[in-house]
Design an enzyme around this catalytic site. Structure first.
Site, PDB file in Angstrom:
ATOM      1  N   GLY A  57       0.554  -1.220  -0.038  1.00 21.39           N
ATOM      2  CA  GLY A  57      -0.007  -0.107   0.015  1.00 21.39           C
ATOM      3  C   GLY A  57       0.986   1.153  -0.070  1.00 21.39           C
ATOM      4  N   ASP A 108      -2.929 -13.777   3.515  1.00 19.57           N
ATOM      5  CA  ASP A 108      -4.219 -13.244   3.571  1.00 19.57           C
ATOM      6  C   ASP A 108      -4.266 -12.978   5.154  1.00 19.57           C
ATOM      7  OD1 ASP A 108      -6.941 -12.604   3.840  1.00 19.57           O
ATOM      8  OD2 ASP A 108      -7.590 -14.445   2.480  1.00 19.57           O
ATOM      9  N   ILE A 109      -4.671 -11.910   5.518  1.00 21.19           N
ATOM     10  CA  ILE A 109      -4.518 -11.604   6.876  1.00 21.19           C
ATOM     11  C   ILE A 109      -6.174 -12.184   7.520  1.00 21.19           C
ATOM     12  CG2 ILE A 109      -3.261  -9.418   7.127  1.00 21.19           C
ATOM     13  CD1 ILE A 109      -5.667  -7.726   7.203  1.00 21.19           C
ATOM     14  N   ALA A 158      -5.643  -2.439   5.381  1.00 23.00           N
ATOM     15  CA  ALA A 158      -6.907  -2.063   5.597  1.00 23.00           C
ATOM     16  C   ALA A 158      -7.642  -1.862   4.304  1.00 23.00           C
ATOM     17  CB  ALA A 158      -7.015  -0.555   6.223  1.00 23.00           C
ATOM     18  N   TYR A 172     -16.655   2.923   6.958  1.00 23.63           N
ATOM     19  CA  TYR A 172     -15.085   2.487   7.158  1.00 23.63           C
ATOM     20  C   TYR A 172     -14.402   3.311   8.413  1.00 23.63           C
ATOM     21  CZ  TYR A 172     -10.260   3.939   6.445  1.00 23.63           C
ATOM     22  OH  TYR A 172      -8.929   4.145   6.786  1.00 23.63           O
ATOM     23  N   LYS A 175     -12.548   1.304  11.753  1.00 23.77           N
ATOM     24  CA  LYS A 175     -11.345   1.456  12.498  1.00 23.77           C
ATOM     25  C   LYS A 175     -11.565   2.085  13.812  1.00 23.77           C
ATOM     26  CE  LYS A 175      -8.065   1.936  10.067  1.00 23.77           C
ATOM     27  NZ  LYS A 175      -7.259   0.810   9.573  1.00 23.77           N
TER      28      LYS A 175
END
Length: 218
Positions: free
Chosen positions: A11, A50-51, A74, A139, A143
């Site tokens: 990212g 893959d988390i 994320a 979103y 978080k």
């Protein structure tokens, strides 16, 4: 040599942290992402992961035994999260809770990147650690939820949650922030905790960059 694991290493922020720490040479740096390494010529070690695959995550932690874990992963497109809430919750909340569990099990310090989306943006000043979150979209809700949950853990003082509002040009600040964090987490066996970092950019003028470090990060 300290081992650093950067999750979400393909990212925008994760790649810059990975590259800069690798170039510095002071740490053994590992990166992981769902997709192949976008710049494999670095000195880091890269793992596809893959988390949401909890056994694979736990196996990676057991193999690396990282000293510090920087979670940059994320699902961060607000409109997509709004329409795909189950997926957003799985990635932004459940998977991160598992990362916190793995860090707790290994004794690793966790640096988790949050977002300014946990606030409603109505303040006429920079937010502080004392301001109450008020997310306006799903979103931001995810978080905020994961931050609240992982800070309930028994060893929560080993967790840093950074609410970052990053806009270009911010690369020098990313380098400064994470060199400081990685240095402080092991300096003279002292304990540090970074509570908040905020960078706001208006046009091309950097308005402010602030950080506060307190000696209670164990």
């Amino acid at each position: 040599m300290k081992k650093i694991l950067v999750i979400g290493a393909n990212g925008f922020v994760g790649r810059r942290i990975l590259d800069n720490l690798s170039e510095n040479g002071a740490c053994e740096v590992f990166g992981c992402s769902l997709h192949p390494d976008i710049r494999p010529e670095g000195t880091h070690t890269f793992v596809r992961l893959d988390i949401n695959d909890y056994p694979a995550v736990e196996a990676l932690f057991d193999h690396i035994c990282p000293d510090v874990v920087v979670n940059c992963s994320a699902l961060s497109v607000p409109d997509y999260c709004e329409q795909h809430r189950e997926e957003a919750y799985a990635i932004n909340v459940s998977a991160v809770e598992n990362l916190a569990y793995c860090c707790e099990h290994q004794g690793s310090r966790l640096i988790h990147l949050s977002t300014d989306f946990v606030f409603d943006g109505r303040s006429d000043r920079l937010y502080t650690e004392e301001d109450l979150p008020a997310p306006l979209n799903y979103y931001g809700v995810t978080k905020y939820q994961v931050s609240a949950e992982i800070m309930k853990r028994k060893r929560a003082k080993r967790i840093l949650i950074l609410s970052l509002a990053l806009r270009n040009p911010c690369i020098p600040y990313i380098k400064f922030i994470f060199h400081t964090l990685i240095t402080l987490t092991g300096k003279d066996n002292k304990n540090y905790r970074v509570l908040n970092l905020c960078h706001r950019n208006i046009g091309t003028k950097i308005e402010t960059c602030r950080s506060r470090v307190r000696p209670d990060f164990i």
